[in-house]
Design an enzyme around this catalytic site. Structure first.
Site, mmCIF file in Angstrom:
data_model
loop_
_atom_site.group_PDB
_atom_site.id
_atom_site.type_symbol
_atom_site.label_atom_id
_atom_site.label_comp_id
_atom_site.label_asym_id
_atom_site.label_seq_id
_atom_site.Cartn_x
_atom_site.Cartn_y
_atom_site.Cartn_z
ATOM 1 N N GLU A 170 0.819 -1.215 0.000
ATOM 2 C CA GLU A 170 0.000 0.000 0.000
ATOM 3 C C GLU A 170 0.855 1.267 0.000
ATOM 4 O O GLU A 170 0.448 2.296 -0.523
ATOM 5 C CB GLU A 170 -0.962 0.018 1.191
ATOM 6 N N PHE A 189 -11.771 -7.504 13.285
ATOM 7 C CA PHE A 189 -10.649 -7.919 12.457
ATOM 8 C C PHE A 189 -10.327 -6.829 11.427
ATOM 9 O O PHE A 189 -11.208 -6.320 10.763
ATOM 10 C CB PHE A 189 -10.980 -9.235 11.745
ATOM 11 N N GLN A 190 -9.073 -6.469 11.330
ATOM 12 C CA GLN A 190 -8.583 -5.427 10.414
ATOM 13 C C GLN A 190 -9.280 -4.082 10.619
ATOM 14 O O GLN A 190 -9.523 -3.359 9.665
ATOM 15 C CB GLN A 190 -8.671 -5.878 8.953
ATOM 16 N N LYS A 226 -17.772 -0.987 5.206
ATOM 17 C CA LYS A 226 -18.093 -1.991 4.190
ATOM 18 C C LYS A 226 -19.586 -2.095 3.902
ATOM 19 O O LYS A 226 -20.001 -2.262 2.761
ATOM 20 C CB LYS A 226 -17.542 -3.351 4.643
ATOM 21 N N MET A 269 24.225 9.941 2.861
ATOM 22 C CA MET A 269 24.037 11.199 3.580
ATOM 23 C C MET A 269 24.246 10.988 5.081
ATOM 24 O O MET A 269 24.792 11.851 5.763
ATOM 25 C CB MET A 269 22.651 11.782 3.295
#
Lengths: 575, 168
Positions: free
Chosen positions: A50, A112-113, A162, A479
């Site tokens: 993602e 969940f999630q 959802k 760097m």
């Protein structure tokens, strides 16, 4: 037209002219993915993470100016986007992020999630929405696109439970032409008298300087800027984010300013008597010590965001509004005052600048045995004739790309300037390549940065994106190592990259072509060979000088006239 | 620069998340919220917040701009820039023996407070006024034991007929 919540989402995107969605499916967005299945108008780009999706949408938006759209699931889907959102937010990039949320009945139950998407993303978005009804989806989308793309742009997140996307429940759909946004302010326009005052002040300068940033590119104001600069004949410098907003090959351009800016740009900043700042935000990497910033200058600041005015540096005159309009008005207003400009003082100022230029601050020691990183960028510039879209990751390679690739056009230089996100370059290049399939897209990176989003090589194969990945491989986080050399007496704690993969094999295992370059003598021919492979992704692993440093350098807390031009030690040269 | 007390009035969309956006802005920038008060206005789609913070002039200007930039914020005003009225309400639950009862009654009269609850062993007192008055009243309790104290935080409104809602 009766549509389900999922279909409404897709229709809204079409009404907004969206061509690409960058995303990754998961439980909470399966209804939306189902509605997208087989759609001919919108192309979904399946990234491998993602974070990659957000950077790709970001790169797309920076390259073509249209908002990048991301679709991810709830929980880890959206938390993985946080770095990408923060990156886009810091650099004011217009994006729409659609995240699934667990169904309304489960919100707040540690389902969940489940993650509090709006809570987590609040500080890293311009605005965010948690949709609470099917009926409000269309309105929320309309608002989100307006907010993301107007004023100072930025990412907007839409979190959708959802159950609202259930394909079985359909409602009437009409995309609103207008929405009520009473609390969202359109950029104000400045009064004629204030613009006139600015014009007068500008023309009164004996040692003028123009300092232009990313706001010129975001506000599509490069033409107006160039017109003013040419008209008035003043020197101009660009910030890291502004590179390309004024042609780098033009004689009035002094190069980038700031921590790794040119000698002439920084010295001119320090000595100028009138500074015109356009679409720039006086970032600490630009100002150095704020108490010593432009000590003798009257400052005029043009910006679309009122909160940028006098945030870091108190300015004398502010012009708030759309950069392009204000520049146009200012250019008009300045005409009657052009005759007031002290020509001989301006000539003396240019003579001084040309004297600073003779320092040739970007020159470096060449070598026949080891490839100098600067020479890689110079060669790339030569081969691509300066017309490629160049993305970068973060570190030394980013600074060298900014210093040695002369950008003549806006939107060509795509890097994470504000947040400094390693791993940005490759996915951002994917977005740029999708926006301009026929153009050359180069990702300049380092062997450390590239590994942070290396999985996106698989995405590049899936969509046949012929990006050229140019890795300046110095076996160090360059760097970090440079700072450890300067400020920690050379104790290179954890900055050495042990166990670097064989990038040629790695590229070929992902289905791409890998080329390794080790000798200065073969640099040009092999880079040319890579660029000639027009329809393939080529991963070029270039073994460069391990301890090369980025110069000039203004160390933290120092002023513009306290630059280091060469290595510390004996031949330290303080400007 | 010297830190001064500022009363900031904010009109926000009466939506969930508005308060946390504003609170988040303060915490993210290291500003302190001294007290805060929120309730809907006569237009129920809008809430009005009154917030007191201590900061210098440069910071307060920046803070007002940052607040104004939030999408949910309809309008922002630093009331301390102009003439205004401020009030706060105090509820004070006091433990008192027989000897202290008269003293408390006397003090509430002096401050024009009201006793709003009475039990065998205590009083609850209500007082409205500017912050200095509230503090003076608490101070005057002396040895009287305070069981519980609730303050509303400052409420503020500008003098005259201008309205924060009209300014839009």
């Amino acid at each position: 037209m009766k549509l389900s919540g999922s279909q409404i989402i897709i229709e809204c995107l079409k009404k907004e002219g969206v061509e690409f969605i960058f995303g990754y499916p998961g439980g909470a967005v399966l209804h939306i993915y189902d509605a997208l299945f087989g759609d001919k108008k919108i192309k979904h780009i399946l990234t491998r993470h993602e974070q990659g999706a957000t950077h790709a949408a970001d790169g797309y938006a920076r390259a073509c100016g249209k908002p990048g759209v991301v679709l991810v699931t709830s929980g880890p889907g959206i938390t993985n986007c946080v770095t990408g959102l923060a990156t886009a937010h810091m650099d004011s990039v217009p994006m729409i992020i659609i995240s699934g949320q667990v169904s309304r009945e489960y919100v707040g139950s540690d389902a969940f999630q489940e993650a509090d998407a709006t809570g987590i993303t609040r500080p890293v978005t311009k605005h965010n929405f948690l949709v609470d009804s099917r009926e409000s989806i269309a309105e929320v989308f309309k608002k989100a696109f307006i907010i993301a793309t107007t004023g100072r742009p930025g990412p907007v997140l839409i979190d959708i439970p959802k159950d609202l996307t259930d394909p079985k429940v359909k409602i009437n759909f009409e995309y609103p032409k207008k929405v009520k946004l009473r609390s969202y302010k359109a950029p104000i326009s400045e009064s004629k008298s204030k613009i006139d005052e600015a014009a007068k002040l500008l023309a009164s300068a004996k040692k003028p300087m123009i300092y232009a940033g990313g706001g010129v590119i975001l506000g599509n104001a490069h033409k107006e800027l160039a017109a003013l600069v040419k008209n008035i004949g003043y020197p101009i410098t660009n910030t890291l984010m502004g590179l390309g907003c004024y042609p780098a090959t033009d004689n009035q351009f002094l190069g980038m300013l700031g921590m790794h800016g040119t000698y002439e740009a920084n010295m001119a900043m320090h000595d100028c008597d009138v500074l015109l700042a356009v679409g720039a935000r006086f970032d600490d990497r630009v100002t150095g010590d704020t108490s010593k910033f432009c000590p003798s200058a009257k400052i005029i600041h043009i910006d679309v965001d009122p909160s940028s005015i006098s945030k870091i540096i108190e300015v004398d005159l502010s012009l708030v509004g759309e950069t392009s309009k204000i520049l146009r008005d200012l250019n008009k207003a300045v005409k009657p005052y052009l005759k007031n400009i002290n020509k001989s003082a301006l000539k003396r100022w240019w003579t001084q600048i040309d004297k600073w230029r003779t320092k040739k601050c970007l020159s470096y020691k060449t070598s026949k045995t080891i490839i100098k990183p600067q020479s890689v960028i110079e060669t790339l510039y030569e081969i691509t004739k300066g017309d490629a879209y160049v993305t970068s990751d973060v570190g030394q390679h980013q600074m060298w790309a900014a210093q040695y690739y002369k950008f003549d056009k806006p939107n060509r230089w795509i890097n994470s300037g504000g947040l400094g996100t390693m791993g940005f370059g490759l996915p951002a290049a994917m977005g740029a390549q999708l926006a301009y399939p026929k153009s050359e897209v180069i990702c300049v990176t380092g062997e450390a940065s590239i590994l942070m989003c290396i999985q996106e090589l698989a995405t590049c194969l899936q969509y046949r994106l012929p990006i050229k990945v140019i890795t300046l491989n110095n076996r160090y986080m360059g760097m970090v190592r440079q700072w450890q050399e300067f400020f920690y007496e050379g104790r290179y704690a954890m900055s050495y990259m042990e166990a670097i993969p064989d990038f040629v094999q790695l590229a070929s295992s992902f289905g791409h072509i890998g080329i390794k370059i080790e000798k200065p003598s073969e640099l040009k021919s092999k880079l040319q060979e890579a660029m000639n492979l027009k329809d393939r992704l080529v991963f070029v692993d270039i073994i460069t000088d391990q301890e090369e440093n980025v110069y000039p350098m203004i160390k933290s807390g120092q002023a513009h006239n306290e630059m280091h031009l060469s290595p510390t030690g004996k031949d330290t040269e303080l400007a | 620069m010297d830190e001064k007390r500022h009363i900031i009035s904010i009109l926000v969309e009466n939506e969930f998340g508005s308060l946390s956006r504003i609170a988040g802005l303060f915490s993210a920038r290291g500003y302190n919220i001294h007290c805060l008060n929120v309730a809907p206005t006569n237009d129920e789609s809008i809430s009005r917040m009154t917030l007191v913070t201590f900061c210098n002039d440069q910071k307060i200007k920046q803070l007002a701009k940052q607040l104004d930039k939030l999408i949910d914020v309809v309008n922002v005003k630093d009331l301390t820039e102009e003439t205004h009225i401020e009030r706060e309400m105090l509820l004070l639950k006091l433990k008192c023996n027989k000897n202290q009862r008269d003293e408390i009654k006397r003090l509430t009269d002096i401050f024009r407070a009201r006793i709003i609850d009475v039990t065998d062993t205590g009083y609850t007192v209500e007082l409205t006024g500017a912050t200095e008055k509230i503090l003076a009243f608490i101070e005057s309790m002396g040895k009287i034991k305070i069981i519980e104290m609730v303050r509303s935080g400052t409420l503020g409104i500008s003098r005259g007929i201008d309205s924060l809602e009209n300014i839009k």
